[in-house]
Design an enzyme around this catalytic site. Sequence first.
Site, mmCIF file in Angstrom:
data_model
loop_
_atom_site.group_PDB
_atom_site.id
_atom_site.type_symbol
_atom_site.label_atom_id
_atom_site.label_comp_id
_atom_site.label_asym_id
_atom_site.label_seq_id
_atom_site.Cartn_x
_atom_site.Cartn_y
_atom_site.Cartn_z
ATOM 1 N N ASP A 1 0.834 -1.202 0.000
ATOM 2 C CA ASP A 1 0.000 0.000 0.000
ATOM 3 C C ASP A 1 0.870 1.254 0.000
ATOM 4 O O ASP A 1 1.831 1.364 0.765
ATOM 5 C CB ASP A 1 -0.879 -0.014 1.254
ATOM 6 C CG ASP A 1 -2.053 0.936 1.168
ATOM 7 O OD1 ASP A 1 -1.882 2.058 0.657
ATOM 8 O OD2 ASP A 1 -3.148 0.564 1.617
ATOM 9 N N THR B 1 -7.193 4.071 -1.185
ATOM 10 C CA THR B 1 -6.882 2.655 -0.993
ATOM 11 C C THR B 1 -8.016 1.723 -1.395
ATOM 12 O O THR B 1 -7.825 0.806 -2.207
ATOM 13 C CB THR B 1 -6.503 2.402 0.475
ATOM 14 O OG1 THR B 1 -5.297 3.112 0.763
ATOM 15 C CG2 THR B 1 -6.288 0.922 0.750
ATOM 16 N N ASP C 1 2.606 2.682 3.249
ATOM 17 C CA ASP C 1 1.604 3.747 3.267
ATOM 18 C C ASP C 1 1.581 4.459 4.617
ATOM 19 O O ASP C 1 1.498 5.697 4.683
ATOM 20 C CB ASP C 1 0.232 3.161 2.968
ATOM 21 C CG ASP C 1 -0.866 4.215 2.931
ATOM 22 O OD1 ASP C 1 -0.865 5.025 1.986
ATOM 23 O OD2 ASP C 1 -1.715 4.227 3.832
ATOM 24 N N HIS D 1 2.323 8.478 5.096
ATOM 25 C CA HIS D 1 1.372 9.413 5.690
ATOM 26 C C HIS D 1 1.993 10.165 6.868
ATOM 27 O O HIS D 1 1.865 11.387 6.979
ATOM 28 C CB HIS D 1 0.121 8.674 6.171
ATOM 29 C CG HIS D 1 -0.898 8.450 5.115
ATOM 30 N ND1 HIS D 1 -1.560 9.480 4.497
ATOM 31 C CD2 HIS D 1 -1.393 7.300 4.575
ATOM 32 C CE1 HIS D 1 -2.419 8.986 3.621
ATOM 33 N NE2 HIS D 1 -2.328 7.662 3.646
ATOM 34 N N ASP E 1 -1.520 0.584 -4.747
ATOM 35 C CA ASP E 1 -2.802 1.204 -5.058
ATOM 36 C C ASP E 1 -2.687 2.660 -5.468
ATOM 37 O O ASP E 1 -3.559 3.183 -6.163
ATOM 38 C CB ASP E 1 -3.751 1.075 -3.865
ATOM 39 C CG ASP E 1 -3.096 1.459 -2.537
ATOM 40 O OD1 ASP E 1 -1.869 1.696 -2.509
ATOM 41 O OD2 ASP E 1 -3.809 1.506 -1.514
ATOM 42 N N HIS E 2 -1.630 3.330 -5.046
ATOM 43 C CA HIS E 2 -1.485 4.770 -5.302
ATOM 44 C C HIS E 2 -0.097 5.206 -4.862
ATOM 45 O O HIS E 2 0.641 4.442 -4.225
ATOM 46 C CB HIS E 2 -2.540 5.576 -4.541
ATOM 47 C CG HIS E 2 -2.571 5.276 -3.060
ATOM 48 N ND1 HIS E 2 -1.575 5.681 -2.194
ATOM 49 C CD2 HIS E 2 -3.467 4.591 -2.310
ATOM 50 C CE1 HIS E 2 -1.852 5.267 -0.975
ATOM 51 N NE2 HIS E 2 -2.989 4.595 -1.013
ATOM 52 N N HIS F 1 -2.664 11.214 -0.245
ATOM 53 C CA HIS F 1 -3.006 10.766 -1.598
ATOM 54 C C HIS F 1 -4.496 10.935 -1.794
ATOM 55 O O HIS F 1 -5.219 11.289 -0.866
ATOM 56 C CB HIS F 1 -2.586 9.312 -1.814
ATOM 57 C CG HIS F 1 -3.133 8.374 -0.772
ATOM 58 N ND1 HIS F 1 -4.357 7.784 -0.891
ATOM 59 C CD2 HIS F 1 -2.619 7.944 0.413
ATOM 60 C CE1 HIS F 1 -4.583 7.013 0.171
ATOM 61 N NE2 HIS F 1 -3.551 7.103 0.983
#
Length: 409
Positions: A37, A73, A194, A198, A241-242, A348
């Site tokens: 992620d 996500t 992820d 963040h 996912d991103h 994101h």
Amino acid sequence: MKNLIFTLIIFVAAVGCTEQASRHEPQGEKVLLISFDGFRYDYLDKTETPNFDELVETGVISEGLIPIFPSKTFPNHYAIATGLYPENNGFVGNNMYDPEMDSRFAIRNREAVENPDWYQGEPIWNTVEKAGKNAGTMFWVGSEAPIQDMRPTFWKKYDESMGDSARIDSVVKWMTLNNEKEIDLATLYFHFVDTQGHRFGPDSPELVEAVERADDLVGYLMNRLDESELIETTNLMIVSDHGMSSVSRDRIVVLDDIINPEELDMIAYSPVIMANVSEGGKLDEIYQSLKENEEHYKVYLKDEIPDRYHLKDHPRIPELTIVADPGYTINTREVFETRPEYPSGGAHGFDNQEKEMHALFLAVGPDIKNGYKMKAFENVHLYELMTHLLSIEPAQNDGSIDSVSVMLN
């Protein structure tokens, strides 16, 4: 003579088509899909990643995996699983409101996450099971709900505390049962890249450490696949996912400076605000105020949402969508004043055409080219790719095997 020449042309074309088809006839038996992620397309350049590098040398890497919009996500993991854009699979955000169900979805609401009514389309594990093969999902969006009244052969309720190596060991075990429950498709999911992106941002030392941890896991995974004699029969895809963008207090949009936020019923939040107008509010006036002050964001009525977002033709899309520019945060004054450290780190959800939102794609296996770099492509094509590699018939989807066949032997 003309008829003879025409016949020869048809024969050569037919032979060419046959050779092309046989060239892409899958040799592998299994597919292993892994998501890290929030792993941006360029994170491999941030540190030494010997295990990833070995896969790049022997497989295929793309210049990026383009997420669907919003680059969040849940929508993207479910787009990968179904090959469908949000307006066709129903997953329009991490937070949603369905007027027909008169219900709200939030990713931390276990009742909603496990309710199949939120999930439209057919996920890859159902397609596999319908074809008489077996699937095992170690944490993937949608796999905790009985979509179409079905379950994969093996599945796990999401447990963030489960160890990284334990996740791998469980999946390898499912893939080597040597009985009627041995799986043909497996999914794995890891959240920690992820999380660090963040908290600390995409350019932080903590993010680099997370990338190195992911590389160690890839090394462990490949050793387990080798020990279990799965290397020669498994097509492995590592995706995300991103991506991630840096955000800061220097780049904010205060809604109160433009409208009265109390006139909005907020459904999804920055960087993509989705909202309906509260009872008594006037949509035209609110929209005009937002449009006249459109700086560092874009505002859309439902029918104005760009077609390329594949987002507007679904009842879960509310009256207003406000998209912050990359790196910007849009919220109420109350939120900014009560959270002095917000925003910081990374975020994101921004426009999926922004390069910083693009994710990692890496593949290796018996049906994958060696040492090949391909152009960026949309993640909805992965469903078609997986069904092709497993030699099963796909359900209706928005992807195309032609968009990704360049990576195949």
